[in-house]
Design a protein around this motif. Sequence first.
Motif, PDB file in Angstrom:
ATOM      1  N   VAL A   3       0.576  60.673  70.296  1.00  0.00           N
ATOM      2  CA  VAL A   3       1.731  59.706  70.409  1.00  0.00           C
ATOM      3  C   VAL A   3       1.151  58.281  69.594  1.00  0.00           C
ATOM      4  O   VAL A   3       2.059  57.700  69.161  1.00  0.00           O
ATOM      5  N   VAL A 300      -1.376  42.410  72.688  1.00  0.00           N
ATOM      6  CA  VAL A 300      -1.018  42.874  74.152  1.00  0.00           C
ATOM      7  C   VAL A 300      -1.087  44.390  74.194  1.00  0.00           C
ATOM      8  O   VAL A 300      -1.692  44.949  75.316  1.00  0.00           O
ATOM      9  N   THR A 304      -3.510  46.516  76.638  1.00  0.00           N
ATOM     10  CA  THR A 304      -2.461  47.435  77.422  1.00  0.00           C
ATOM     11  C   THR A 304      -3.258  48.808  77.461  1.00  0.00           C
ATOM     12  O   THR A 304      -3.560  49.518  78.477  1.00  0.00           O
ATOM     13  N   LEU A 305      -3.400  49.389  76.025  1.00  0.00           N
ATOM     14  CA  LEU A 305      -3.999  50.657  75.791  1.00  0.00           C
ATOM     15  C   LEU A 305      -5.197  50.943  76.305  1.00  0.00           C
ATOM     16  O   LEU A 305      -5.779  51.732  76.923  1.00  0.00           O
ATOM     17  N   LEU A 308      -5.315  51.141  79.873  1.00  0.00           N
ATOM     18  CA  LEU A 308      -4.890  52.467  80.250  1.00  0.00           C
ATOM     19  C   LEU A 308      -6.198  53.306  80.212  1.00  0.00           C
ATOM     20  O   LEU A 308      -6.061  54.471  80.598  1.00  0.00           O
ATOM     21  N   TRP A 310      -7.722  53.789  76.904  1.00  0.00           N
ATOM     22  CA  TRP A 310      -8.061  54.246  75.384  1.00  0.00           C
ATOM     23  C   TRP A 310      -9.304  53.620  74.906  1.00  0.00           C
ATOM     24  O   TRP A 310      -9.611  52.494  75.399  1.00  0.00           O
TER      25      TRP A 310
ATOM     26  N   PHE B  93      -1.917  50.921  85.899  1.00  0.00           N
ATOM     27  CA  PHE B  93      -1.872  49.523  85.847  1.00  0.00           C
ATOM     28  C   PHE B  93      -0.226  49.430  85.792  1.00  0.00           C
ATOM     29  O   PHE B  93       0.168  49.986  84.749  1.00  0.00           O
ATOM     30  N   ASN B  99       4.399  45.551  79.144  1.00  0.00           N
ATOM     31  CA  ASN B  99       3.485  45.864  78.299  1.00  0.00           C
ATOM     32  C   ASN B  99       3.638  47.066  77.820  1.00  0.00           C
ATOM     33  O   ASN B  99       2.942  47.847  77.519  1.00  0.00           O
ATOM     34  N   LEU B 100       5.062  47.637  77.493  1.00  0.00           N
ATOM     35  CA  LEU B 100       5.191  48.741  76.805  1.00  0.00           C
ATOM     36  C   LEU B 100       5.062  48.766  75.260  1.00  0.00           C
ATOM     37  O   LEU B 100       5.066  47.533  74.762  1.00  0.00           O
ATOM     38  N   GLU B 108       7.459  58.652  75.335  1.00  0.00           N
ATOM     39  CA  GLU B 108       6.115  58.420  74.625  1.00  0.00           C
ATOM     40  C   GLU B 108       5.286  57.323  75.224  1.00  0.00           C
ATOM     41  O   GLU B 108       4.070  57.627  75.027  1.00  0.00           O
ATOM     42  N   GLN B 111       3.422  59.289  77.619  1.00  0.00           N
ATOM     43  CA  GLN B 111       2.326  60.075  77.061  1.00  0.00           C
ATOM     44  C   GLN B 111       1.002  59.139  76.540  1.00  0.00           C
ATOM     45  O   GLN B 111      -0.007  59.777  76.473  1.00  0.00           O
ATOM     46  N   THR B 112       1.273  57.756  76.310  1.00  0.00           N
ATOM     47  CA  THR B 112       0.109  57.193  76.008  1.00  0.00           C
ATOM     48  C   THR B 112      -0.983  57.137  77.181  1.00  0.00           C
ATOM     49  O   THR B 112      -2.178  57.037  77.064  1.00  0.00           O
ATOM     50  N   ALA B 113      -0.458  57.667  78.486  1.00  0.00           N
ATOM     51  CA  ALA B 113      -1.552  57.521  79.584  1.00  0.00           C
ATOM     52  C   ALA B 113      -2.007  59.055  79.710  1.00  0.00           C
ATOM     53  O   ALA B 113      -3.077  59.461  79.867  1.00  0.00           O
ATOM     54  N   GLU B 115      -1.861  61.621  77.505  1.00  0.00           N
ATOM     55  CA  GLU B 115      -2.576  62.163  76.310  1.00  0.00           C
ATOM     56  C   GLU B 115      -4.241  61.899  76.722  1.00  0.00           C
ATOM     57  O   GLU B 115      -5.010  62.950  76.111  1.00  0.00           O
ATOM     58  N   ARG B 155       4.165  55.356  83.829  1.00  0.00           N
ATOM     59  CA  ARG B 155       3.000  55.380  82.913  1.00  0.00           C
ATOM     60  C   ARG B 155       1.608  55.259  83.708  1.00  0.00           C
ATOM     61  O   ARG B 155       0.814  56.064  83.562  1.00  0.00           O
ATOM     62  N   LYS B 159      -1.067  59.833  85.334  1.00  0.00           N
ATOM     63  CA  LYS B 159      -2.376  60.536  85.200  1.00  0.00           C
ATOM     64  C   LYS B 159      -2.924  60.674  86.633  1.00  0.00           C
ATOM     65  O   LYS B 159      -3.923  61.312  86.715  1.00  0.00           O
TER      66      LYS B 159
END
Lengths: 795, 236
Positions: A3, A300, A304-305, A308, A310, B93, B99-100, B108, B111-113, B115, B155, B159
């Motif tokens: 992604v 930002v 955020t990532l 999450l 990352w 969170f 915060n997309l 998608e 999916q960032t979570a 993956e 999101r 998980k």
Amino acid sequence: MSVLGRKLRRDLVAARGMLTAVVAVVALGIGALVGFQATSNNLMAARDAYYARCRLADFWIDLHKAPRTVLAEVADIAGVAALRGRIAAPVIVDLAHVPEPISGLLLSLPGSDEGGAAVINDIVLRSGRPLDPRRDDEVLVSEAFARHRGLAAGDTLALTITGERRHLRIVGTAISAEFADLIPPGALAPEPADYGVFYVGRQFAENATNMAGAVNSIVGLLTPAARADPEPVMERLDRVLAPYGVFATTPLALQSSNLNLTAELGGLATMATTMPLIFLTVAALVLNVLMTRLAAQQAVIVGTLKALGWADGALRTHFVSVGVLVGLVGGLLGGLLGWGLAAWLTEFYRGLFAFPSLPNRFYLGLILLSLAIALCFAVLGTLRGVRQVTRLSPAEAMHPPPPPAGGKIVLERFPVLWRHLGFFWQMALRNVFRNRGRSLVGIFAAAVGTSLLVSTFGLVESLAYMVGFQFDQVMVAEYTLNFRTELDGGALDEARRLPGVQRAEPVFAVAGTLVNANHSHKGVVVGLRADATLTVPRDGDGTRAAVPAQGLLMARRLAAQLGVGLGDRVWLIPTKGTREPRLVPITGLLDSLFGLAVYADYAWLNALVGETDALSAVKLRTAQTPAERAAFLAEIKRMPTLESCDDLARERANLWQNFVVKLGGMSYTMILFGAVIFFGAILNAALIGLIERHRELATYRVLGYRPREVGTMLLRESLLLNLTGIALGLPLGWWMLVGMNAQYTNDLYMIPSVITPTGWAWSIGLALAFVLICQYIVQRQIDRMDWREALAMKE
Amino acid sequence: MSTTEPAIRCVGIHKTYHTGEVETPVLRGIDLEIMPGEVTVILGASGAGKTTLLNIIGGIDRPTTGEIWCGGENLAGFDDRRLTEHRRRNVGFVFQFYNLVPTLTALENVQTATEIADRPMDPAEALALVDLSDRRDHFPAQLSGGQQQRVAIARALAKRPLVVFCDEPTGALDATTGRHVLDLLLRINEQTGATIVIVTHAAPVAGLAHAVLRLELDGIHASRNAKRLGAEDISW
Ligand SMILES: Nc1ncnc2c1ncn2[C@@H]1O[C@H](COP(=O)(O)OP(=O)(O)O)[C@@H](O)[C@H]1O
Ligand SMILES: [Mg+2]
């Protein structure tokens, strides 16, 4: 595709304009690296193969006349590995349909009794067949001359050798490594149509030049040890051969053709390093700005990532891959471009130098190395932006970024000046000073782009100046009749009576060795009459230098080599005659552009060597009708004493053509290079600013500013940066020009660095034009900007 | 008293920000417990330190002193790498401004979570949970604020985290949309048993919670709601 990969692809597409610009800058840098380096490799490979094939000599000795028996003695000199004696003589070529006498060089090839070892300075046959050793009326003609004059095997050639006209049968054409770059004596550039080399059998040469059993040119090879340091061997050769009148001993390093080839390779090497360095640095800096912006914009998201879960590594890879991609694409395109550039340059050199073959090869190693270099620069360019992203903790990253340092800028400490600027200029200055790093990148790019323009115009103008200087100020005689031997005053009267001649001035040249302690130089002292107007020694800046009534007027360059100064004395040992040394004073110094000239008064020089009214050349000024000119040429063609006739107009035309053709293409390419810097860097900076300040600019639109007014706000900043950059680029360009010219400067000549006001104006004008074109593109973006959406958007 | 272990237990949390010379003490000795399977609301005025606290118990930030116990481990002693691992495994969170990633579609973004998670839901299933199956290929800019927040919730849930932290999840939304989002969070809590922590300055939201933590100058005050309200019953 993961992604994040998909996100990357979309980010790249969104920034495609800016990335394309960076890729273009990288591609040009790599293109220059691959192109110039590959051309240099091509030339070096062709040169080495050619030199080996012809067994090119390590030294050349020109002398008056020596018996062949002395060759054995010379071969025994320590350091000499092998040698060959030959006969070299100036000839006049009489072509049926050419009114002018054309000069050339007769060279003997080994006789049948010299067989065995491979010939030193051998020829490469290009058409026809070799000379038949049983015949003595055959000649091989240098290929370029034959091509320009339409000569081929089977034709008959009329040569005037030592005053006698002889007819030879052309059996083929040939080239030789010692004439890869064939420049006639006294000329600045090759004259393929007006100067030929004629290879004949030894027997014929001995007969034609009254040199039975003798030689006047020795070429030889040195042992590997002596090759590293040829000077002592040259001195020993000189001593042994001195009784036979040595005009010049020339090691390979100073041999005209090799010297020019080496200078050209030096120039290519400079281009292959400076150009890529400039372009890749600019690319890295621009990429740095681009990535820093991308990082700030995506802080930002990155935060955020990270929140999450990352890992930093994955995000770092994500952003670095932008640099990797730019490096890869730019590197590959650059490799392709470089290959094309090498093909083009190599083709150009095929026309300039006479090689048996000069193929353009593909250098995989070079391409891979360039690719690696492109990647390095591109990745380096992204690192700061990447670090900025991954350095932040997720909490910090999700905070809105702090506004740029809001403190006062330097100028605000001068309130009187500051208030005078007006609101809009204050705003522009604040923006410039607050984004200091980015502003510096912009200034740097503008400076580099401008310097490319300046040095390009400067290069063309310097050469034009040099040509103009030589032809308009120094060589002012329309014709120069050079004689094979010294003549008396009668020859001057004869020249005066030639059709259409207005003025004739004698020149007396004494070949000799100048000696001071352990320094010596072989050359020519040129005797000029005090009232001479057709030969004017001048300093590099154009000032006329008076020839002193007594003593020598010497090129400062030569004086330095001899370790003497004004008022000192040197020994002059004439090469011909009794060779009795004379101690003569140096009474003048000359800052000449070319050569190691030495001038003296005509009468004084005559007296010095025990002559009166002896002359070796006559300079002419004419006012001729076409009929007179034809009669004039016909008469000088028949002069038995003539060695060559220099025709100023013809030489001038030839030289211009040479430089215009050569530099025209080059300079357009360089201007294109400069343009890419401007568009790659400046336009990029402008577009980045536009995106970054989208909301701010949209706000102005809401407030009722017209698109043009918003554009002008950006123009003010662009002008602040670019005018500063252009101003800095002017001296930088001058400095680059001096550096480039230094590449082509050697013991024999220097290229003066000259830029006329026109050249400065063109450089500044083009730079400004590029800036304004960038502004035009930015303005169009502003015109099309959807400012309502820009305000509604929540990032 | 229940014998269940708390999902998160904090002891003596202090947090002081250092900005140049200036020291800003924000949290001064916070003790709290988040019980698994419950909805906990943390209430406080703007600037009280709610986000700071949430970041600390969520493993985004570290306290100046204090302990955060989660699954038998103290997050305060974790280095960046282990904190990242913790967030990746255990925490979801939801932020005030969603915060997309604007260049990724709804699916998608989920999916960032998924993956990087160990045993995630199917991203499509997560979107179905927030009733956005029909918007899976839309970009954030093509979605309303409420829809964007629902993508953010998907999101966070996808998980299957131990705890979902929501920082002012309705702060950027109008009242009606906000109620929908809160209703969704309650429904998910009931259906999946997910532990949910909601931070807000809007006192009425506290009515929805099992447990309420009031963040005030002198510390934190815990209480429990005997009777919980539904999302439709509150307004702010
Ligand atoms: N990174 C930071 N550096 C300095 N001070 C901060 C930082 N983040 C928050 N603060 C300060 O801490 C206090 C609490 O902030 P925050 O936790 O965001 O409050 P809330 O979310 O309750 O509105 C505020 O006074 C804020 O200014
Ligand atoms: Mg907050």
